[in-house]
Write an enzyme that holds these catalytic residues in place. Structure first.
Site, PDB file in Angstrom:
ATOM      1  N   SER A  94       0.843  -1.199   0.000  1.00 26.92           N
ATOM      2  CA  SER A  94       0.000   0.000   0.000  1.00 26.92           C
ATOM      3  C   SER A  94       0.875   1.244   0.000  1.00 26.92           C
ATOM      4  O   SER A  94       2.022   1.217   0.462  1.00 26.92           O
ATOM      5  CB  SER A  94      -0.890   0.033   1.244  1.00 26.92           C
ATOM      6  OG  SER A  94      -0.159   0.486   2.377  1.00 26.92           O
ATOM      7  N   ASP A  95       0.340   2.352  -0.539  1.00 27.29           N
ATOM      8  CA  ASP A  95       0.982   3.624  -0.270  1.00 27.29           C
ATOM      9  C   ASP A  95       0.811   3.895   1.227  1.00 27.29           C
ATOM     10  O   ASP A  95      -0.060   3.311   1.888  1.00 27.29           O
ATOM     11  CB  ASP A  95       0.362   4.739  -1.120  1.00 27.29           C
ATOM     12  CG  ASP A  95       1.326   5.892  -1.357  1.00 27.29           C
ATOM     13  OD1 ASP A  95       2.305   6.024  -0.590  1.00 27.29           O
ATOM     14  OD2 ASP A  95       1.116   6.653  -2.311  1.00 27.29           O
ATOM     15  N   TRP A  96       1.625   4.786   1.765  1.00 29.16           N
ATOM     16  CA  TRP A  96       1.682   5.002   3.214  1.00 29.16           C
ATOM     17  C   TRP A  96       0.420   5.715   3.691  1.00 29.16           C
ATOM     18  O   TRP A  96       0.239   6.907   3.458  1.00 29.16           O
ATOM     19  CB  TRP A  96       2.934   5.792   3.549  1.00 29.16           C
ATOM     20  CG  TRP A  96       4.158   4.968   3.824  1.00 29.16           C
ATOM     21  CD1 TRP A  96       4.954   5.050   4.930  1.00 29.16           C
ATOM     22  CD2 TRP A  96       4.751   3.943   3.015  1.00 29.16           C
ATOM     23  NE1 TRP A  96       5.989   4.130   4.856  1.00 29.16           N
ATOM     24  CE2 TRP A  96       5.890   3.443   3.691  1.00 29.16           C
ATOM     25  CE3 TRP A  96       4.429   3.374   1.785  1.00 29.16           C
ATOM     26  CZ2 TRP A  96       6.703   2.427   3.196  1.00 29.16           C
ATOM     27  CZ3 TRP A  96       5.234   2.359   1.269  1.00 29.16           C
ATOM     28  CH2 TRP A  96       6.345   1.898   1.964  1.00 29.16           C
ATOM     29  N   GLY A  97      -0.481   4.954   4.324  1.00 25.65           N
ATOM     30  CA  GLY A  97      -1.737   5.520   4.796  1.00 25.65           C
ATOM     31  C   GLY A  97      -2.897   5.330   3.853  1.00 25.65           C
ATOM     32  O   GLY A  97      -3.940   5.974   4.014  1.00 25.65           O
ATOM     33  N   ALA A  98      -2.757   4.417   2.893  1.00 27.67           N
ATOM     34  CA  ALA A  98      -3.788   4.244   1.867  1.00 27.67           C
ATOM     35  C   ALA A  98      -4.820   3.178   2.219  1.00 27.67           C
ATOM     36  O   ALA A  98      -5.748   2.947   1.455  1.00 27.67           O
ATOM     37  CB  ALA A  98      -3.136   3.897   0.527  1.00 27.67           C
TER      38      ALA A  98
END
Length: 732
Positions: A235-239
């Site tokens: 995942s992208d960071w915080g996605a």
């Protein structure tokens, strides 16, 4: 994968506890997952980014450790790489990035970024390559292969349709299936099927109503089933926002910017749901299996651990590669009176004007920031090449206000929240929230003074090199530009200096197109994307003719953002829902089809020499029950200097039953020729080059009818063309 490797994965899965498996699928620090020491499973160590391996941060907070061992090679941006139109150089950049990531002890490097440049206002355009999916995929594949050559996983990003930064975690992008298949999927598809990327990053945004990192259609149907992807999805960071959705789709690893690692969606909340029977443990097993498979490929586990390649960083070889890319990325946009190349002999005094002559760009931009071992600024490059025999006088020309963050944390600590920066005065001290008028007044005074000094200097010298453009206040993650105008009143400066001294070369550094209201006034204009640690060296070599410019635009330069179909047909920059109503008509596909009045076309770039295109031959060749279209042409250097040309092939579907662009790029080759040298270009086109995505048939198809083969030096400089007929017997 061999039976032996599959057996090892199964054995490890049998021995892992539920808690250990869950530890492997979410962050245990800001850039690391948990390993399982008792089974010899290491943690996965990751790092940004696309322009070099990022600095080291503390495990649990966005605070740079501050050691002196994490300085690295500062690489050209992806836009600069794309401007070379050189597959070999893209591969070299990948090799440098992979070897430096391995040398820094990383397992995954979060690169390359390959999202389509849909609008010139996207803040991360400098990290991306092009408006054209064919050009992107042709450079992405060698770059990924180069990275992975050093037992480091490329993590190609951001999947998919992630083309704006405004409200990037919550904006819902609405894109029809044909547009996804023809514009936004192709580079990712080739990253999977041709480059075999070991990992891939899901995007922040929603796609057609569902977050990309929780999107079953995107990750399960398209990526896993249709493309057969068996790598690791990060995942992208915080996605990630929903435990159930993330667990039951094909996402493998959840990362975030927060340090509450045990509370991530795929941490304790997932453990509780598995124990309660809400989520099947098989979902977790599938994720762990994908991670272990990648670890085997990287020689992190198994009987080949001792054979894992070692890396290194900051080598002379890496610096030479960066310089080679920078040289080919610089684009000559105008040279009306042949002012360029400049001559050293007899040149007594020149002026270099503009903040971008001295600006350092490596330490900004968001997650693309790096601690560069060094960065040659344009002013340094110019002084180096002149060697002290010409006096070089510098003037700032324009004022860049300082900014101060609300805390001493890295910007990323709050990057998924709505945080703003306060304007500071010229001393760097906050002068109060009710002082906007005072701030503006002081800005104007400073700008006027700097402009007056620059104009006075311009009148005193033989030649002016004015170096302006954008910086990472504008080319930056998390923020889209409001318009295409140059900041800091640069247009007024450029006009005034050009009026004071017509022997002014305008150089623009930027990651995306800008307005150029002074373009008719300027005879010589040079463009550079962020070209890495040797960018200043390369620019100086171009200006003084030690290198012949060969860069070509990987995107169309329009006059104003309102000309962009993403703005007046589709939607851009909205915070809730953004509809891609322009469909497949992105970039030159729209501008060329509808004869838009632009500044410079896609694929454009001048040289100090000239090339003649001749002798086009097109033939249909059937071999092993497959039809190929063979295209040949002769390219001759008819100038006096050695130089490189990018030969571009476009295809026109003359009789399409569906809307298709005027033409589409389907092949290119960069060739270097000495004066009077002739090169016979040879392209082989297959079915894919003539096809479009049929929504009814749910596949790509080729229709019977006439097609035009065009060969040229840009999308609007077509030198040769010939028509062919495709019938039902072909491409079966």
């Amino acid at each position: 994968m061999s039976e032996k490797d599959a057996g090892l994965i199964n054995k490890l899965l049998e021995k892992l506890t539920l808690e250990e498996k869950i530890g492997m699928i979410h962050g245990a620090s800001l850039f690391r997952t948990k390993g399982v020491e008792r089974l010899g499973i290491p943690s996965l160590k990751m790092s940004d980014g696309p322009m070099g391996v990022r600095m080291e941060f503390a495990d649990t907070e966005w605070r740079a450790i501050g050691n002196t061992d994490d300085y690295v090679t500062y690489l050209p941006s992806n836009s600069a790489i794309a401007a070379t139109w050189n597959r070999e150089l893209a591969g070299k950049v990948g090799e440098v990035l992979g070897e430096e990531a391995r040398g820094r002890g990383k397992d995954i490097i979060l690169a390359p970024g390959i999202n389509i440049k849909r609008s010139p206002l996207c803040g991360r355009n400098f990290e991306y390559m092009s408006e054209d999916p064919y050009l992107v995929k042709e450079l992405t594949v060698p770059m990924i292969r180069g990275i992975q050559k050093y037992d480091v996983a490329a993590c190609v990003k951001h999947f998919a349709a992630n083309s704006q930064e405004t409200q990037r975690l919550w904006v819902d992008t609405l894109v029809d299936e044909r547009t996804l298949q023809e514009i936004y999927y192709p580079a990712f598809k080739d990253a999977v099927k041709r480059a075999n990327t070991y990992s891939l990053m899901g995007a922040y945004n929603l796609l057609n109503g569902k977050h990309c990192c929780e999107n079953g259609k995107l990750l399960d149907e398209v990526l896993r089933e249709q493309w057969g992807y068996d790598g690791t999805i990060v995942s992208d960071w915080g996605a990630v926002h929903n435990t159930q959705a993330a667990a039951e789709c094909s996402l493998d690893v959840e990362m975030n910017i927060t340090n509450d690692f045990d509370d991530y969606c795929l941490a304790k909340p997932l453990l509780e749901k598995v124990k309660s029977g809400e989520i099947d443990e098989l979902c977790i097993d599938n994720k762990v299996r994908n991670i272990l498979r990648m670890m085997l490929r990287l020689h992190m586990i198994g009987d080949q651990v001792e054979e894992r390649k070692a890396g290194t960083y900051n080598t002379k070889t890496h610096q030479e590669a960066v310089l080679e890319v920078a040289r080919e990325s610089v684009i000559l946009l105008k040279n009306d009176n042949n002012e360029l190349p400049l001559k050293k002999k007899g040149l007594k005094k020149i002026a270099v004007i503009g903040q971008n002559a001295v600006q350092i760009h490596s330490n900004g931009g968001g997650s693309a920031e790096v601690k560069a071992l060094y960065e040659i600024s344009p002013l340094m490059g110019i002084k180096k090449i002149l060697g002290g025999n010409t006096e070089v006088v510098f003037a700032e020309g324009y004022y860049i206000p300082k900014r101060c963050e609300e805390s001493d944390q890295n910007w990323q600590a709050t990057s998924i929240y709505d945080k703003s920066l306060e304007i500071a005065d010229i001393t760097g001290e906050n002068i109060g929230g009710n002082s906007e008028d005072r701030i503006e007044e002081r800005r104007k005074q400073i700008q006027d003074q700097l402009r007056e000094e620059a104009v006075a200097l311009a009148k005193e010298v033989e030649v002016v090199i004015l170096i302006g453009g954008l910086n990472h206040d504008y080319d930056v993650e998390g923020l889209d530009r409001e318009h295409m105008r140059l900041p800091y009143e640069q247009d007024a400066l450029i006009r005034a200096v050009l009026e004071a001294n017509p022997h002014t070369i305008v150089v623009i550094y930027a990651g995306a197109p800008i307005e150029m209201p002074w373009i008719e006034q300027a005879d010589s204009v040079v463009w550079s994307y962020y070209a890495g640690m040797e960018g200043g060296t390369a620019l100086a070599e171009i200006l003084w003719g030690e290198v012949n410019p060969s860069g070509k635009l990987p995107e169309t330069f329009i006059k104003k953002e309102i000309q962009c179909p993403a703005h007046f047909i589709g939607e851009f920059g909205k915070k809730d829902v953004v509809a891609y109503k322009e469909g497949i008509m992105v970039g030159y596909r729209y501008y060329d089809t509808y004869c838009t009045d632009i500044l410079f076309p896609f694929g454009y770039g001048l040289s100090y020499t000239e090339f003649l295109y001749d002798d086009l031959k097109v033939q249909l060749l059937e071999k092993e029950n497959e039809l190929s279209v063979i295209v040949e042409a002769s390219i001759k250097n008819i100038g006096n200097l050695e130089g490189a040309e990018v030969v571009q092939l476009y295809i026109v579907d003359v009789e399409a039953s569906v809307e298709r662009p005027l033409h589409e790029l389907k092949a290119f080759e960069k060739i270097n020729l000495k004066p009077e040298e002739v090169h016979k270009i040879h392209f082989v086109l297959n079915e894919e080059a003539f096809s479009f995505y049929s929504v009814e048939d749910k596949c790509f198809k080729v229709e019977d009818g006439a097609f035009m083969i065009q060969v040229g030096s840009s999308s609007r400089n077509i030198h040769l063309e010939e028509e062919i007929i495709i019938t039902r017997n072909y491409f079966k």
